[in-house]
Design a protein around this motif. Structure first.
Motif, short mmCIF file in Angstrom:
data_model
loop_
_atom_site.label_atom_id
_atom_site.label_comp_id
_atom_site.label_asym_id
_atom_site.label_seq_id
_atom_site.Cartn_x
_atom_site.Cartn_y
_atom_site.Cartn_z
N LYS A 38 -24.88 -40.52 -19.38
CA LYS A 38 -24.42 -39.66 -20.47
C LYS A 38 -24.83 -38.24 -20.12
N VAL A 39 -23.89 -37.30 -20.28
CA VAL A 39 -24.11 -35.91 -19.90
C VAL A 39 -23.90 -35.01 -21.11
N LYS A 40 -24.72 -33.99 -21.24
CA LYS A 40 -24.54 -32.99 -22.29
C LYS A 40 -23.98 -31.74 -21.63
N TYR A 41 -22.80 -31.31 -22.10
CA TYR A 41 -22.17 -30.10 -21.56
C TYR A 41 -21.55 -29.32 -22.72
N MET A 42 -21.96 -28.07 -22.86
CA MET A 42 -21.46 -27.19 -23.93
C MET A 42 -21.61 -27.88 -25.30
N ASP A 43 -22.78 -28.44 -25.56
CA ASP A 43 -23.11 -29.11 -26.82
C ASP A 43 -22.22 -30.31 -27.14
N GLU A 44 -21.61 -30.87 -26.13
CA GLU A 44 -20.78 -32.06 -26.31
C GLU A 44 -21.24 -33.13 -25.33
N SER A 45 -21.16 -34.39 -25.73
CA SER A 45 -21.56 -35.48 -24.85
C SER A 45 -20.35 -36.05 -24.13
N PHE A 46 -20.55 -36.33 -22.84
CA PHE A 46 -19.54 -36.97 -22.01
C PHE A 46 -20.21 -38.15 -21.31
N TYR A 47 -19.42 -39.17 -21.00
CA TYR A 47 -19.95 -40.40 -20.43
C TYR A 47 -19.18 -40.70 -19.15
N GLY A 48 -19.89 -41.09 -18.10
CA GLY A 48 -19.17 -41.36 -16.87
C GLY A 48 -20.03 -41.96 -15.78
N GLU A 49 -19.53 -41.84 -14.56
CA GLU A 49 -20.16 -42.42 -13.38
C GLU A 49 -20.62 -41.29 -12.45
N VAL A 50 -21.84 -41.40 -11.98
CA VAL A 50 -22.37 -40.44 -11.01
C VAL A 50 -21.84 -40.86 -9.64
#
Length: 160
Positions: free
Chosen positions: A53-65
């Motif tokens: 889970k990544v936080k970018y510009m106060d929004e959460s995104f979910y993905g694969e590293v």
């Protein structure tokens, strides 16, 4: 504000710096004591320890590293940065069961995503494919729901 260009770029943007083409790639990195192994280095058939889970510009995104690497870019950033290359799952605003039992437990951060579909890097609204590693806030667990149409991924965070 800052821009870089490739060494062989014919007409670089005025004021841009030449991209340092050296990076050091890692087998894994630790996040809160948990090992994140990028897909490019995983020896298993599963993305399990690559999910984040990544936080970018106060929004959460979910993905694969995909990769974890360090890079230094003189004239732009001081020091060496630990970076993560990611591909992000596309969220589905639905729940696979009636009455959404998880809404009473927001700390579980239950999310649904399109199965095997990812944001295109050039797509409007897509987060950057490369971010500082410290923008990863937690690992996530992912399963497949096969009882819905369409089938989907369901995730929960592994926050401590």
């Amino acid at each position: 504000p800052y821009s870089v260009h490739y060494a062989l770029e014919a007409n670089p943007h005025p004021g841009s710096s030449q991209l340092n083409d050296f990076a050091l790639y890692y087998q894994f990195a630790l996040l809160d004591g948990c090992r994140i192994t990028p897909l490019a280095r995983s020896t298993r058939e599963s993305a399990g320890s690559s999910l984040a889970k990544v936080k970018y510009m106060d929004e959460s995104f979910y993905g694969e590293v995909i990769n974890i690497f360090s890079h230094m870019q003189p004239e732009i950033a001081n020091g060496t940065w630990l970076l993560a290359e990611l591909r992000y799952m596309i969220e589905l605003p639905l729940m696979p069961v009636e009455d959404d039992p998880w809404s009473e437990f927001p700390e579980l951060d239950i999310m649904c995503f399109k199965l095997n579909e990812y944001w295109k890097p050039s797509e409007e609204g897509a987060p950057p494919t490369v971010l500082p590693f410290d923008q990863i806030t937690s690992q996530i667990a992912r399963g497949i729901i096969k009882t819905t149409n369409p089938e989907l991924w369901i995730t929960t965070t592994l926050d401590r």
